[in-house]
Design an enzyme around this catalytic site. Structure first.
Site, PDB file in Angstrom:
ATOM      1  N   TYR A  83       0.894  -1.148   0.000  1.00 14.96           N
ATOM      2  CA  TYR A  83       0.000   0.000   0.000  1.00 14.96           C
ATOM      3  C   TYR A  83       0.936   1.202   0.000  1.00 14.96           C
ATOM      4  O   TYR A  83       1.831   1.280   0.839  1.00 14.96           O
ATOM      5  CB  TYR A  83      -0.878   0.064   1.253  1.00 14.96           C
ATOM      6  CG  TYR A  83      -1.709  -1.156   1.543  1.00 14.96           C
ATOM      7  CD1 TYR A  83      -2.327  -1.862   0.519  1.00 14.96           C
ATOM      8  CD2 TYR A  83      -1.886  -1.582   2.852  1.00 14.96           C
ATOM      9  CE1 TYR A  83      -3.107  -2.971   0.804  1.00 14.96           C
ATOM     10  CE2 TYR A  83      -2.672  -2.683   3.141  1.00 14.96           C
ATOM     11  CZ  TYR A  83      -3.272  -3.383   2.117  1.00 14.96           C
ATOM     12  OH  TYR A  83      -4.039  -4.478   2.402  1.00 14.96           O
ATOM     13  N   CYS A  86       1.467   3.044   3.378  1.00 15.50           N
ATOM     14  CA  CYS A  86       1.742   2.237   4.564  1.00 15.50           C
ATOM     15  C   CYS A  86       3.164   2.539   5.020  1.00 15.50           C
ATOM     16  O   CYS A  86       4.107   2.469   4.229  1.00 15.50           O
ATOM     17  CB  CYS A  86       1.597   0.761   4.219  1.00 15.50           C
ATOM     18  SG  CYS A  86       2.401  -0.357   5.379  1.00 15.50           S
ATOM     19  N   PHE A  88       5.289   0.883   6.758  1.00 14.94           N
ATOM     20  CA  PHE A  88       6.207  -0.238   6.623  1.00 14.94           C
ATOM     21  C   PHE A  88       6.646  -0.417   5.165  1.00 14.94           C
ATOM     22  O   PHE A  88       7.805  -0.722   4.886  1.00 14.94           O
ATOM     23  CB  PHE A  88       5.551  -1.516   7.155  1.00 14.94           C
ATOM     24  CG  PHE A  88       5.203  -1.444   8.611  1.00 14.94           C
ATOM     25  CD1 PHE A  88       6.191  -1.537   9.579  1.00 14.94           C
ATOM     26  CD2 PHE A  88       3.886  -1.273   9.017  1.00 14.94           C
ATOM     27  CE1 PHE A  88       5.883  -1.459  10.930  1.00 14.94           C
ATOM     28  CE2 PHE A  88       3.561  -1.197  10.365  1.00 14.94           C
ATOM     29  CZ  PHE A  88       4.565  -1.284  11.330  1.00 14.94           C
ATOM     30  N   CYS A  89       5.720  -0.208   4.240  1.00 15.77           N
ATOM     31  CA  CYS A  89       6.071  -0.262   2.819  1.00 15.77           C
ATOM     32  C   CYS A  89       6.982   0.901   2.443  1.00 15.77           C
ATOM     33  O   CYS A  89       7.925   0.738   1.652  1.00 15.77           O
ATOM     34  CB  CYS A  89       4.804  -0.235   1.969  1.00 15.77           C
ATOM     35  SG  CYS A  89       3.656  -1.603   2.288  1.00 15.77           S
TER      36      CYS A  89
END
Length: 353
Positions: A83, A86, A88-89
């Protein structure tokens, strides 16, 4: 990745240090078909994204300029399932961009997640890597540690390196089974490689400490701050609707139900993480704590160049770009010089690819 992939708010709304060419804060979005359960799907998506600090409703694939096809034959070929906003991404993208690694991006539909139906692991980011044989890497910190180890050490195959980060099933207080990964903040290097990357033990300990801090604390401050008030929540979803391809009914549900859902989710997260009544104060304190840790005599925590902690913190914070929380952070904390240095060094790496 080209900086044109993001949009800043209008220059008139930005403080003087941000007066520059616009960039996108979100990618274009589409919505599920209206009618039947369309409203429920949008509301469900809002809850799903809020729980993972996501700000983005995307239901289509998107290929960025980083293309695995650009790599020479036999090189590491990478595809990132994500995503876009996001945190973390974003951490993984910051790492790949800084190291000049071309990669393909597939944007995952947060409702159906059909893009990752091939995987029993149902979260993002997922990185598919091919260094002679295909391999799936899960968890942002595992991805970063494993690929960094591979870039430094040529002794082991990527498959063998990934085996050093075993998944461990645990059960949360709510009785939900989740996976954790052992050693995920470690680089699996031999003694000679370790001394080259970490001249003294304290350097390694510091990097690991702040990478973990970014995952365990900083990331949990994003949603409560971005959706702090109904106005801020509505502004976030208003932007998504304006930039996306929504019909009238779809846009209404996405904007208003999504904003309402995220506003109440932010209150739940505030309570869960024991945040102050004014969650901005927690954000300011955390950011200034990071700046203090970097210190006045280093450009980055890694010295003259970012280390993995720098990249993690930058990746988490940049998902707020274009939002009021980001502007407030820049004005009320001491993060600006470090953040701009991070932007510049990653931009140079992107241009060099």
């Amino acid at each position: 990745m080209a900086a044109a992939g993001r949009v800043w708010r209008a220059a008139a709304l930005l403080p003087p240090w941000r007066l520059r060419a616009p960039r996108r804060a979100y990618g274009a979005a589409a919505a599920p078909a209206a009618g039947g359960g369309g409203g429920r799907l949008l509301l469900g998506a809002a809850f799903a994204l809020g729980g993972s600090a996501g700000l983005y409703l995307a239901v289509r694939h998107r290929l960025w300029e980083h293309s695995a096809a650009e790599l020479p034959a036999g090189s590491l070929q990478l595809t990132l399932y994500q995503y876009k906003t996001c945190p973390f991404c974003s951490k993984v993208r910051a790492f790949l961009d800084y190291h000049g690694l071309p990669y393909e991006i597939v944007e995952v539909n947060p409702i159906m997640r059909k893009e990752i139906k091939f995987s029993s692991y149902r979260k993002v980011p997922i990185l598919l890597a091919n260094a002679g044989s295909p391999l799936q890497l899960n968890d942002s910190s595992v991805i970063i540690s494993a690929i960094k180890t591979y870039l430094i050490s040529k002794r082991n195959s990527l498959e063998e390196i990934v085996s050093f980060y075993p998944p461990m099933k645990t059960v949360t207080e709510q009785g939900k089974e989740v996976f954790e990964y052992g050693n995920k903040y470690w680089l699996m290097l031999d003694e000679k490689e370790t001394k080259r990357v970490y001249p003294v033990k304290e350097v390694r300990v510091e990097e690991m400490k702040w990478r973990k801090w970014a995952d365990d604390w900083l990331v949990h401050l994003i949603s409560p701050n971005v959706y702090r008030t109904p106005r801020e929540a509505l502004a976030s979803f208003d932007y998504i609707v304006r930039e996306g391809k929504f019909g009238t009914v779809e846009g209404f549900f996405a904007k208003y139900l999504g904003a309402v859902a995220m506003f109440f989710i932010s209150k739940r997260l505030k309570k869960r993480h024991h945040l102050q009544d004014n969650v901005r104060e927690d954000l300011y304190e955390a950011v200034n704590e990071w700046v203090k840790a970097v210190g006045k005599h280093r450009l980055f925590m890694g010295g003259n160049q970012p280390n993995l902690a720098d990249l993690a913190v930058y990746g988490v914070l940049r998902v707020m770009e274009g939002l009021e929380a980001f502007d407030d952070m820049m004005v009320h904390t001491k993060i600006q010089p470090w953040y701009q240095r991070m932007e510049e060094v990653i931009k140079k790496a992107e241009v060099a690819v």
